[in-house]
Write a protein that holds these residues in place. Sequence first.
Motif, mmCIF file in Angstrom:
data_model
loop_
_atom_site.group_PDB
_atom_site.id
_atom_site.type_symbol
_atom_site.label_atom_id
_atom_site.label_comp_id
_atom_site.label_asym_id
_atom_site.label_seq_id
_atom_site.Cartn_x
_atom_site.Cartn_y
_atom_site.Cartn_z
ATOM 1 N N ARG A 58 -0.703 -14.994 30.125
ATOM 2 C CA ARG A 58 -0.920 -14.113 31.271
ATOM 3 C C ARG A 58 -1.189 -12.665 30.866
ATOM 4 O O ARG A 58 -1.497 -11.833 31.730
ATOM 5 N N ASP A 59 -1.067 -12.355 29.571
ATOM 6 C CA ASP A 59 -1.131 -10.964 29.116
ATOM 7 C C ASP A 59 -1.996 -10.857 27.861
ATOM 8 O O ASP A 59 -1.580 -11.254 26.779
ATOM 9 N N PRO A 60 -3.201 -10.306 27.962
ATOM 10 C CA PRO A 60 -4.070 -10.186 26.790
ATOM 11 C C PRO A 60 -3.552 -9.206 25.743
ATOM 12 O O PRO A 60 -4.038 -9.213 24.607
ATOM 13 N N GLY A 61 -2.563 -8.398 26.089
ATOM 14 C CA GLY A 61 -2.001 -7.472 25.111
ATOM 15 C C GLY A 61 -0.901 -8.076 24.270
ATOM 16 O O GLY A 61 -0.348 -7.414 23.387
ATOM 17 N N LEU A 62 -0.574 -9.342 24.543
ATOM 18 C CA LEU A 62 0.489 -10.036 23.817
ATOM 19 C C LEU A 62 -0.089 -11.225 23.064
ATOM 20 O O LEU A 62 -0.859 -12.007 23.616
ATOM 21 N N ARG A 63 0.288 -11.330 21.791
ATOM 22 C CA ARG A 63 -0.148 -12.467 20.981
ATOM 23 C C ARG A 63 1.074 -13.118 20.353
ATOM 24 O O ARG A 63 1.985 -12.418 19.894
ATOM 25 N N VAL A 64 1.105 -14.444 20.317
ATOM 26 C CA VAL A 64 2.214 -15.189 19.730
ATOM 27 C C VAL A 64 1.688 -16.003 18.557
ATOM 28 O O VAL A 64 0.762 -16.803 18.706
ATOM 29 N N ILE A 65 2.261 -15.768 17.386
ATOM 30 C CA ILE A 65 1.940 -16.517 16.170
ATOM 31 C C ILE A 65 3.113 -17.439 15.889
ATOM 32 O O ILE A 65 4.263 -16.989 15.804
ATOM 33 N N VAL A 66 2.862 -18.728 15.751
ATOM 34 C CA VAL A 66 3.933 -19.705 15.583
ATOM 35 C C VAL A 66 3.919 -20.262 14.166
ATOM 36 O O VAL A 66 2.915 -20.839 13.724
ATOM 37 N N LEU A 67 5.028 -20.062 13.450
ATOM 38 C CA LEU A 67 5.200 -20.668 12.131
ATOM 39 C C LEU A 67 5.880 -22.025 12.305
ATOM 40 O O LEU A 67 6.809 -22.154 13.110
ATOM 41 N N PRO A 68 5.463 -23.046 11.559
ATOM 42 C CA PRO A 68 5.973 -24.397 11.807
ATOM 43 C C PRO A 68 7.431 -24.601 11.433
ATOM 44 O O PRO A 68 8.077 -25.519 11.949
ATOM 45 N N ALA A 69 7.960 -23.776 10.541
ATOM 46 C CA ALA A 69 9.345 -23.934 10.103
ATOM 47 C C ALA A 69 9.935 -22.568 9.839
ATOM 48 O O ALA A 69 9.219 -21.598 9.566
ATOM 49 N N ASN A 70 11.262 -22.474 9.913
ATOM 50 C CA ASN A 70 11.953 -21.215 9.681
ATOM 51 C C ASN A 70 11.823 -20.794 8.221
ATOM 52 O O ASN A 70 12.182 -21.539 7.318
ATOM 53 N N ARG A 71 11.315 -19.570 8.000
ATOM 54 C CA ARG A 71 11.118 -19.053 6.645
ATOM 55 C C ARG A 71 11.966 -17.813 6.372
ATOM 56 O O ARG A 71 12.089 -17.401 5.228
ATOM 57 N N GLY A 72 12.486 -17.190 7.397
ATOM 58 C CA GLY A 72 13.242 -15.960 7.219
ATOM 59 C C GLY A 72 12.496 -14.770 7.792
ATOM 60 O O GLY A 72 11.271 -14.783 7.943
ATOM 61 N N LYS A 73 13.255 -13.705 8.115
ATOM 62 C CA LYS A 73 12.668 -12.544 8.771
ATOM 63 C C LYS A 73 11.541 -11.932 7.949
ATOM 64 O O LYS A 73 10.462 -11.630 8.469
ATOM 65 N N GLY A 74 11.786 -11.714 6.664
ATOM 66 C CA GLY A 74 10.764 -11.087 5.824
ATOM 67 C C GLY A 74 9.495 -11.909 5.750
ATOM 68 O O GLY A 74 8.383 -11.370 5.782
ATOM 69 N N ALA A 75 9.648 -13.221 5.650
ATOM 70 C CA ALA A 75 8.470 -14.097 5.593
ATOM 71 C C ALA A 75 7.698 -14.047 6.907
ATOM 72 O O ALA A 75 6.459 -14.072 6.911
ATOM 73 N N ALA A 76 8.409 -13.977 8.019
ATOM 74 C CA ALA A 76 7.735 -13.880 9.316
ATOM 75 C C ALA A 76 6.988 -12.557 9.439
ATOM 76 O O ALA A 76 5.846 -12.510 9.927
ATOM 77 N N VAL A 77 7.620 -11.471 8.990
ATOM 78 C CA VAL A 77 6.943 -10.171 9.013
ATOM 79 C C VAL A 77 5.694 -10.208 8.137
ATOM 80 O O VAL A 77 4.630 -9.706 8.526
ATOM 81 N N LEU A 78 5.807 -10.805 6.954
ATOM 82 C CA LEU A 78 4.656 -10.858 6.043
ATOM 83 C C LEU A 78 3.506 -11.656 6.661
ATOM 84 O O LEU A 78 2.334 -11.272 6.525
ATOM 85 N N ALA A 79 3.814 -12.739 7.341
ATOM 86 C CA ALA A 79 2.760 -13.501 8.019
ATOM 87 C C ALA A 79 2.055 -12.632 9.054
ATOM 88 O O ALA A 79 0.818 -12.666 9.173
ATOM 89 N N GLY A 80 2.827 -11.841 9.771
ATOM 90 C CA GLY A 80 2.229 -10.933 10.743
ATOM 91 C C GLY A 80 1.432 -9.825 10.083
ATOM 92 O O GLY A 80 0.366 -9.429 10.576
ATOM 93 N N LEU A 81 1.939 -9.304 8.961
ATOM 94 C CA LEU A 81 1.228 -8.248 8.232
ATOM 95 C C LEU A 81 -0.135 -8.726 7.752
ATOM 96 O O LEU A 81 -1.141 -8.009 7.882
ATOM 97 N N ASP A 82 -0.173 -9.925 7.178
ATOM 98 C CA ASP A 82 -1.440 -10.458 6.670
ATOM 99 C C ASP A 82 -2.453 -10.620 7.799
ATOM 100 O O ASP A 82 -3.635 -10.296 7.652
ATOM 101 N N GLU A 83 -1.971 -11.105 8.937
ATOM 102 C CA GLU A 83 -2.862 -11.287 10.084
ATOM 103 C C GLU A 83 -3.313 -9.935 10.619
ATOM 104 O O GLU A 83 -4.485 -9.744 10.971
ATOM 105 N N ALA A 84 -2.396 -8.968 10.674
ATOM 106 C CA ALA A 84 -2.736 -7.642 11.184
ATOM 107 C C ALA A 84 -3.764 -6.961 10.291
ATOM 108 O O ALA A 84 -4.700 -6.302 10.784
ATOM 109 N N ALA A 85 -3.589 -7.087 8.977
ATOM 110 C CA ALA A 85 -4.550 -6.489 8.043
ATOM 111 C C ALA A 85 -5.937 -7.099 8.229
ATOM 112 O O ALA A 85 -6.955 -6.398 8.166
ATOM 113 N N ALA A 86 -5.990 -8.400 8.481
ATOM 114 C CA ALA A 86 -7.279 -9.068 8.697
ATOM 115 C C ALA A 86 -7.980 -8.544 9.944
ATOM 116 O O ALA A 86 -9.213 -8.560 10.028
ATOM 117 N N TYR A 87 -7.208 -8.044 10.915
ATOM 118 C CA TYR A 87 -7.773 -7.494 12.144
ATOM 119 C C TYR A 87 -8.006 -5.986 12.052
ATOM 120 O O TYR A 87 -8.425 -5.373 13.043
#
Length: 261
Positions: A58-87
């Motif tokens: 319902r909100d184009p300003g919100l994006r949800v990235i789903v990791l298939p398994a729990n990796r830890g906070k730092g790993a989740a941040v890194l996944a977001g960082l890599d995606e953000a850098a690509a954009y």
Amino acid sequence: MFTTQASSTHLVLIPSYNPGTRVDDTVRHARENWNPVWVVVDGSTDGSTARLQAMAGRDPGLRVIVLPANRGKGAAVLAGLDEAAAYGFTHVLTMDSDGQHPAHLIRTFMAASQADPGAMVLGLPQFGPEAPRERVYWRRLSNLCANLETLWAGIGDSLYGFRVYPIAPLRTIMHGHGWMRRFDFDPEVAVRLCWEGVRPVRIASPVRYFGPGEGGVSHFNYLRDNVLLTWMHLRLLAQCVPRLPKLIAMRWQEHCSTAKS
């Protein structure tokens, strides 16, 4: 009302693992103060993924990235960082999904980062009476270690995760080391960024701890996570020794610059 004007450089990044219902308000408040907001779901199994995806639908300003398994906070941040850098994004503001961090200060932190893009903007937590004494005690010990490891570069609080990071140096550090993937993310990246000359800027920030009756959820394990932090600080203290000449030179240069101004 949600913020509609999107930034092309700065985004809010929220790692989330089984946060309970508090995440709904956290994301809503973040969107009221910034666009875009990304949530990295770190293998959650509590039903929050579906709610977040419905919000994003319902909100184009919100994006949800789903990791298939729990990796830890730092790993989740890194996944977001890599995606953000690509954009093409250059900075991220990280905040917890459980409602402890002050969404109303997002714009203040982002403005500080935009005014000084080479710095990292670190929240300096202001604790209320509900804060667990044990958590406050261990933070003080971790902060002392971080100060020793950086020769008092000005981190302030090593564990507080409400921060704005420049993406490029943070990604370089994290891809160059195998640690910083779990609870050790916040203190270790702050120390290593200081070692690389990224200057900390501190802004006072209130913290709210929610009890179980208020929907609060904590994944902090006193034994496991304190052992992890102890091992991390032992590594960093050992690694800072060969860096002492560089750190002393950096502190002296900062002292001279302050004296001249």
